[in-house]
Design an enzyme around this catalytic site. Structure first.
Site, PDB file in Angstrom:
ATOM      1  N   SER A 112       0.827  -1.210   0.000  1.00  0.00           N
ATOM      2  CA  SER A 112       0.000   0.000   0.000  1.00  0.00           C
ATOM      3  C   SER A 112       0.862   1.262   0.000  1.00  0.00           C
ATOM      4  O   SER A 112       2.025   1.246   0.416  1.00  0.00           O
ATOM      5  CB  SER A 112      -0.906   0.019   1.231  1.00  0.00           C
ATOM      6  OG  SER A 112      -1.688  -1.151   1.285  1.00  0.00           O
TER       7      SER A 112
HETATM    8  N1  SAH Z   1      -0.751  -5.027   4.226  1.00  0.00           N
HETATM    9  C1  SAH Z   1      -0.090  -5.359   2.972  1.00  0.00           C
HETATM   10  C2  SAH Z   1      -0.972  -4.961   1.783  1.00  0.00           C
HETATM   11  C3  SAH Z   1      -1.055  -6.086   0.814  1.00  0.00           C
HETATM   12  S1  SAH Z   1      -2.335  -5.975  -0.408  1.00  0.00           S
HETATM   13  C4  SAH Z   1       1.284  -4.719   2.893  1.00  0.00           C
HETATM   14  O1  SAH Z   1       1.637  -3.900   3.758  1.00  0.00           O
HETATM   15  O2  SAH Z   1       2.053  -5.048   1.970  1.00  0.00           O
HETATM   16  C5  SAH Z   1      -3.648  -6.917   0.368  1.00  0.00           C
HETATM   17  C6  SAH Z   1      -3.362  -8.371   0.678  1.00  0.00           C
HETATM   18  O3  SAH Z   1      -4.597  -8.941   1.123  1.00  0.00           O
HETATM   19  C7  SAH Z   1      -2.905  -9.225  -0.495  1.00  0.00           C
HETATM   20  O4  SAH Z   1      -1.669  -9.813  -0.180  1.00  0.00           O
HETATM   21  C8  SAH Z   1      -4.015 -10.280  -0.649  1.00  0.00           C
HETATM   22  O5  SAH Z   1      -3.527 -11.551  -1.042  1.00  0.00           O
HETATM   23  C9  SAH Z   1      -4.600 -10.307   0.759  1.00  0.00           C
HETATM   24  N2  SAH Z   1      -5.967 -10.836   0.867  1.00  0.00           N
HETATM   25  C10 SAH Z   1      -7.019 -10.689   0.013  1.00  0.00           C
HETATM   26  N3  SAH Z   1      -8.115 -11.335   0.474  1.00  0.00           N
HETATM   27  C11 SAH Z   1      -7.751 -11.936   1.645  1.00  0.00           C
HETATM   28  C12 SAH Z   1      -8.430 -12.768   2.598  1.00  0.00           C
HETATM   29  N4  SAH Z   1      -9.717 -13.130   2.438  1.00  0.00           N
HETATM   30  N5  SAH Z   1      -7.737 -13.212   3.680  1.00  0.00           N
HETATM   31  C13 SAH Z   1      -6.434 -12.846   3.875  1.00  0.00           C
HETATM   32  N6  SAH Z   1      -5.731 -12.077   2.999  1.00  0.00           N
HETATM   33  C14 SAH Z   1      -6.379 -11.617   1.906  1.00  0.00           C
END
Ligand code: SAH
Length: 216
Positions: free
Chosen positions: A64
């Site tokens: 993000s």
């Molecule tokens: N907090 C992360 C942002 C990653 S983007 C960072 O700092 O890099 C969001 C993430 O949510 C992705 O890796 C995606 O695979 C995950 N995601 C999507 N749906 C999900 C679910 N139902 N349970 C757990 N993770 C999920």
């Protein structure tokens, strides 16, 4: 892992940019200054690590935008030692910022490759206290709850009931809600067993929160 004076200087500038965009919580700003964001990105993107932008990581996901990470962390109103559940570990950056801000962090990722990478990487860079799980964020972590705070870092089509149920009374969840590619940032405050208060913040863009679709 290298963290040079140049990186530190760029990070200070990034913190100033985030401050200008309206984040005032000094605990959050110093957490952003402490965590070397370039460690979480592919080497080809290194020089972009301290621009205030989201960037691609593995498995079609994104790390993000730093402002978004800071803003959501500020909305959580962390107190030292708060138990925080994060949905969407991704690169692990947000989890480390939460930890640097004094939270006890639990984080879930549905992508096995991302989970396996961060499971090794976070302890290697000094964030071994973060508890990492491979699973479906819609289910939360019932055996580890209730949590003081919950942060969802993917765009949820609706507010998952299981997550509200795993908030302490008086606890708060920060979650971007909306289908398609724009979401409204919402604070969900659990007032009692049955009541919540929902506050709308600005519009953001997140990768989708997917249900029952754990992937390799
Ligand atoms: N907090 C992360 C942002 C990653 S983007 C960072 O700092 O890099 C969001 C993430 O949510 C992705 O890796 C995606 O695979 C995950 N995601 C999507 N749906 C999900 C679910 N139902 N349970 C757990 N993770 C999920």
């Amino acid at each position: 892992m290298l963290d040079t004076y140049r990186h530190k200087g760029l990070r200070k500038k990034l913190v100033e940019a985030i401050r200008l965009k309206g984040v005032t919580d000094e605990n959050v700003l110093s957490a952003i200054e402490k965590v070397p964001r370039h460690w979480f990105m592919d080497s080809s993107f290194l020089e972009f690590a301290y621009e205030d932008k989201a960037f691609p990581i593995a498995a079609g996901q994104t790390i993000s935008q730093p402002y978004t990470v800071a803003y959501m962390t500020e909305l959580l109103e962390l107190k030292k030692g708060d138990k925080v559940l994060e949905i969407g570990t991704g690169s692990g950056y947000q989890a480390c910022v939460l930890s640097a801000a004094g939270a006890k962090v639990f984080t879930i990722e549905r992508h096995k490759t991302l989970h396996e990478k961060s499971k090794i990487f976070l302890p290697a860079i000094g964030f071994g206290t973060i508890k990492q799980f491979y699973g479906d964020g819609y289910k939360g972590l019932p055996t580890y709850g209730p949590f003081d705070k919950i942060i969802v870092t993917c765009g949820a089509p609706y507010i998952p009931e299981n997550l509200v149920a795993q908030l302490k009374i008086g606890g708060k969840m920060v979650i971007p809600v909306g289908e398609g590619n724009t979401q409204v940032m919402q604070s969900v405050i659990r007032l009692s067993e049955t009541q919540t208060d929902i506050i709308d913040h600005g519009l953001f863009r997140f990768v989708p929160m997917l249900e029952n679709r754990n992937e390799k």
